[in-house]
Design a protein around this motif. Structure first.
Motif, PDB file in Angstrom:
ATOM      1  N   HIS A 139       0.833  -1.207   0.000  1.00 32.89           N
ATOM      2  CA  HIS A 139       0.000   0.000   0.000  1.00 32.89           C
ATOM      3  C   HIS A 139       0.868   1.259   0.000  1.00 32.89           C
ATOM      4  O   HIS A 139       0.562   2.243  -0.707  1.00 32.89           O
ATOM      5  CB  HIS A 139      -0.899  -0.016   1.235  1.00 32.89           C
ATOM      6  N   TYR A 140       1.948   1.251   0.758  1.00 36.00           N
ATOM      7  CA  TYR A 140       2.826   2.414   0.822  1.00 36.00           C
ATOM      8  C   TYR A 140       3.495   2.651  -0.535  1.00 36.00           C
ATOM      9  O   TYR A 140       3.526   3.788  -1.041  1.00 36.00           O
ATOM     10  CB  TYR A 140       3.871   2.199   1.905  1.00 36.00           C
ATOM     11  N   LEU A 141       4.013   1.597  -1.145  1.00 34.56           N
ATOM     12  CA  LEU A 141       4.657   1.749  -2.450  1.00 34.56           C
ATOM     13  C   LEU A 141       3.649   2.193  -3.503  1.00 34.56           C
ATOM     14  O   LEU A 141       3.954   3.012  -4.376  1.00 34.56           O
ATOM     15  CB  LEU A 141       5.309   0.422  -2.860  1.00 34.56           C
ATOM     16  N   LYS A 142       2.453   1.651  -3.417  1.00 32.03           N
ATOM     17  CA  LYS A 142       1.424   2.039  -4.389  1.00 32.03           C
ATOM     18  C   LYS A 142       1.075   3.515  -4.229  1.00 32.03           C
ATOM     19  O   LYS A 142       0.942   4.252  -5.214  1.00 32.03           O
ATOM     20  CB  LYS A 142       0.179   1.170  -4.192  1.00 32.03           C
ATOM     21  N   ALA A 143       0.950   3.940  -2.985  1.00 32.29           N
ATOM     22  CA  ALA A 143       0.647   5.352  -2.759  1.00 32.29           C
ATOM     23  C   ALA A 143       1.780   6.248  -3.244  1.00 32.29           C
ATOM     24  O   ALA A 143       1.532   7.314  -3.844  1.00 32.29           O
ATOM     25  CB  ALA A 143       0.385   5.593  -1.271  1.00 32.29           C
ATOM     26  N   GLN A 144       3.019   5.809  -3.020  1.00 30.13           N
ATOM     27  CA  GLN A 144       4.150   6.603  -3.486  1.00 30.13           C
ATOM     28  C   GLN A 144       4.195   6.667  -4.999  1.00 30.13           C
ATOM     29  O   GLN A 144       4.452   7.726  -5.591  1.00 30.13           O
ATOM     30  CB  GLN A 144       5.452   6.022  -2.943  1.00 30.13           C
ATOM     31  N   GLN A 145       3.935   5.539  -5.642  1.00 31.47           N
ATOM     32  CA  GLN A 145       3.943   5.517  -7.113  1.00 31.47           C
ATOM     33  C   GLN A 145       2.847   6.410  -7.673  1.00 31.47           C
ATOM     34  O   GLN A 145       3.051   7.122  -8.659  1.00 31.47           O
ATOM     35  CB  GLN A 145       3.761   4.080  -7.605  1.00 31.47           C
ATOM     36  N   GLU A 146       1.674   6.390  -7.031  1.00 26.73           N
ATOM     37  CA  GLU A 146       0.597   7.254  -7.497  1.00 26.73           C
ATOM     38  C   GLU A 146       0.944   8.724  -7.313  1.00 26.73           C
ATOM     39  O   GLU A 146       0.642   9.557  -8.177  1.00 26.73           O
ATOM     40  CB  GLU A 146      -0.694   6.915  -6.740  1.00 26.73           C
ATOM     41  N   GLU A 147       1.599   9.053  -6.216  1.00 24.70           N
ATOM     42  CA  GLU A 147       2.001  10.446  -6.004  1.00 24.70           C
ATOM     43  C   GLU A 147       3.054  10.868  -7.010  1.00 24.70           C
ATOM     44  O   GLU A 147       2.996  11.980  -7.563  1.00 24.70           O
ATOM     45  CB  GLU A 147       2.539  10.614  -4.584  1.00 24.70           C
ATOM     46  N   TYR A 148       4.011   9.994  -7.284  1.00 25.91           N
ATOM     47  CA  TYR A 148       5.030  10.312  -8.288  1.00 25.91           C
ATOM     48  C   TYR A 148       4.409  10.500  -9.667  1.00 25.91           C
ATOM     49  O   TYR A 148       4.762  11.419 -10.414  1.00 25.91           O
ATOM     50  CB  TYR A 148       6.080   9.204  -8.335  1.00 25.91           C
TER      51      TYR A 148
END
Length: 625
Positions: free
Chosen positions: A126-135
């Motif tokens: 979930h954290y990586l997905k959120a970071q990828q979406e923000e990027y």
């Protein structure tokens, strides 16, 4: 069968009364096991050993607690539950155990740590997905490559076809006593390729070690198979179903399957603890995958529950156990610092102002931009000055060409090194500004102190002038008083001298040896003495005026000696003139009165007479008796 001690019979009786079960039936279900075998379904009863009786006792308590907990949750849900057609979203609270690692760990710790591994994997995903979406939203092309994944640990615990759970379930289905040494050998042989599995070779007890994300944990194999079976004996269920308590009748309802009890026991149908725990955890993960989770990490500062006590080692172990350290490691693989343009400009705008005002820009004036592009241009200008020193950077479409820095659409992404550099530059500028403020303040303080000193000096000068003027006026008034007194006394002395001359004019002086006549009755005793012995004033007047000191004293002494020799034997009758003694009466005229020389005193060291005033005071010695 196993017997009950006399002290424990009271506890059995109390338990039977609470459960509303006869004491004999309760003891029989705990001490005797029923076995059904053969095609004819023959029933055999076998007494249980002491260890088996203790296991059945614990099983009875656990099954009652489990059914009661499920019933309580069901009742609460029925009262607060709403039709799904009315609502489309919900808020769920999940409270789970943290990572556990004790000196001795068994099946309970294995299940809890397995659940934490699954939740950690979901958290990382979930954290990586959120970071990828923000990027992606900011236009940054970046993917996380260097981060630790715990999939190997999960494969070791729950993987198919071979894992610790599968081997444990297979061991439970075998109709034979469990052998921990043999089970350890099977685990090592089947899962030796997994790097997360190891064994404590120095321990005499059968064990295996799993390398979790929070650290290594050693699990003991003793009693693990028995705990995994967790089978409820049918005798206990039958006794609880026959209870007269209404709540137990709801918790253990009588079904047709229980009444017939003719179906043979099937080993393949045995449901173990890890199987139920795994299915329940998978259902939970499905719900979490459909929701937006928010994680709250609870950290306990000390194990003694004391206020204002912080223990570093315990807190660090908890941070590692709840995955905070792992999350920080993953975050450091990308851009851990993300600051909106407005916040970045507010904090670091002083860097642009400090260098922009003192150093020339090679690209000239900044062109007019839109309101949307102005914050990004300001951020780029600050980064170019701060990161590249004083060399302006070329702006590109993807942002500033600076390593570890990226300007997105609304945020600036920084690495830790760039953030430290910005903070260092900001600290330098703040120090310079603080030094400038200190200089201005010191200058203002010195000027203020100088003005205060000058004002104090003026006040002191005015006060001293006023005091001096008052003192001068007082002294002048006192001098006037003294002058008036002196003039009054001088006038009186002059008047007395004039009166003396007027009265002595035409009088005859007696001959030597003759007694002096008495003064007129109108004069007092002092005036009589002054009139009779006035020639002594002539002696003082005859002394040279230019001579001072001892020579004047000697001159006066010689005059007095002349008087003494000329009138030896007649001093008791009076003092004669200092001139040659005449024969008969002599008329003497003096233009200046002897009273004018009364303030001329001879030297006090050689003579006791200090002037004509002393002569007037010593009248008792001079006047005739």
């Amino acid at each position: 069968p196993c017997t009950v001690c006399s002290p424990d019979q009271e506890f059995v009786k109390t338990t039977g009364d609470l459960l509303q079960i006869p004491m004999e039936e309760l003891l029989e279900s705990l001490r005797i096991r029923t076995i059904t075998a053969g095609k004819q379904q023959q029933v055999f009863k076998k007494p249980c050993s002491r260890a088996e009786c203790e296991t059945r006792r614990d099983c009875l308590a656990k099954v009652i607690y489990a059914r009661l907990f499920e019933w309580l949750v069901l009742v609460i849900n029925e009262n607060i539950y709403t039709d799904p057609s009315v609502w489309t979203s919900f808020i769920g609270l999940l409270d789970v155990y943290g990572f556990e690692a004790f000196p001795e760990n068994n099946l309970e710790q294995l299940c809890i740590n397995y659940a934490n591994e699954k939740l950690q994997q979901h958290f990382v995903a979930h954290y990586l997905k959120a970071q990828q979406e923000e990027y992606a939203a900011e236009g940054l092309q970046w993917s996380f490559i260097n981060y630790q994944d715990n999939q190997n640990c999960l494969d070791l615990i729950e993987g198919n076809p071979l894992s610790i759970f599968s081997l444990l379930n297979e061991e439970c289905r075998l109709n034979r006593p469990s052998n921990t040494d043999l089970f350890q050998t099977r685990i090592e042989k089947a899962l030796s390729s997994n790097q997360c599995l190891s064994r404590d070779k120095f321990s005499k007890k059968p064990n295996f070690i799993i390398s979790h994300y929070a650290g290594k944990v050693c699990y003991q194999l003793a009693a693990m198979v028995e705990k995994n079976k967790d089978a409820v004996p049918p005798e206990l269920l039958h006794v609880l179903q026959n209870s007269k308590d209404p709540l137990l009748q709801k918790l253990f309802p009588v079904t047709e399957k229980n009444q017939n009890n003719t179906k043979t026991q099937n080993r393949a149908a045995v449901v173990t603890v890890v199987s139920k725990f795994k299915s329940s955890l998978e259902h939970l993960m499905e719900i979490l995958s459909r929701t937006t989770p928010h994680y709250i990490r609870c950290i306990k500062p000390n194990a003694d529950c004391k206020a204002m006590t912080f223990r570093r080692e315990e807190v660090l172990s908890q941070l590692q156990a709840c995955g905070i350290v792992e999350a920080i490691t993953i975050s450091a693989a990308g851009f851990p610092v993300r600051i909106p343009f407005q916040s970045f400009t507010e904090r670091y705008d002083l860097l642009r102002k400090s260098w922009g005002s003192s150093k020339k820009r090679v690209w000239g004036e900044t062109p007019v931009m839109d309101d949307d592009k102005a914050p990004r241009a300001a951020v780029l200008e600050i980064l170019q000055d701060a990161v590249r020193g004083q060399t302006p950077a070329q702006e590109t479409g993807n942002g500033a060409e600076i390593p570890s820095v990226y300007c997105g659409k609304t945020k600036v992404f920084l690495s830790n090194s760039v953030l430290e550099l910005l903070e260092a530059r900001r600290a330098e500028v703040l120090n310079e500004k603080a030094f400038c403020i200190q200089c201005c303040w010191r200058r203002f303080k010195e000027k203020k102190t100088a003005k205060e000193k000058h004002s104090a000096t003026l006040i002191q000068a005015a006060l001293r002038s006023w005091l001096a003027k008052n003192r001068f006026q007082r002294m002048r008034r006192a001098a006037r008083v003294i002058q008036r007194a002196w003039r009054r006394w001088t006038a009186k002395a002059a008047a007395l001298a004039a009166a003396e001359l007027d009265e002595g004019e035409g009088e005859e002086f007696p001959a030597p040896g003759a007694t002096l006549a008495k003064a007129p009755c109108s004069l007092d005793t002092e005036l009589q003495a002054a009139v009779q012995f006035w020639p002594l004033g002539l002696v003082l007047a005859a002394a040279p005026v230019s001579v001072t000191g001892p020579r004047r004293a000697l001159a006066l002494l010689s005059c007095l000696r002349g008087l003494q020799e000329g009138s030896r034997g007649h001093l008791g009758c009076g003092i004669t003139s200092i001139r040659a003694l005449p024969q008969g009466s002599v008329r003497f005229h003096c233009r200046r009165s002897p009273l004018h020389f009364a303030n001329v005193s001879p030297h006090t060291e050689g003579f006791s007479i200090t002037g004509f005033n002393q002569i007037l005071l010593d009248r008792q010695e001079l006047l005739p008796t």
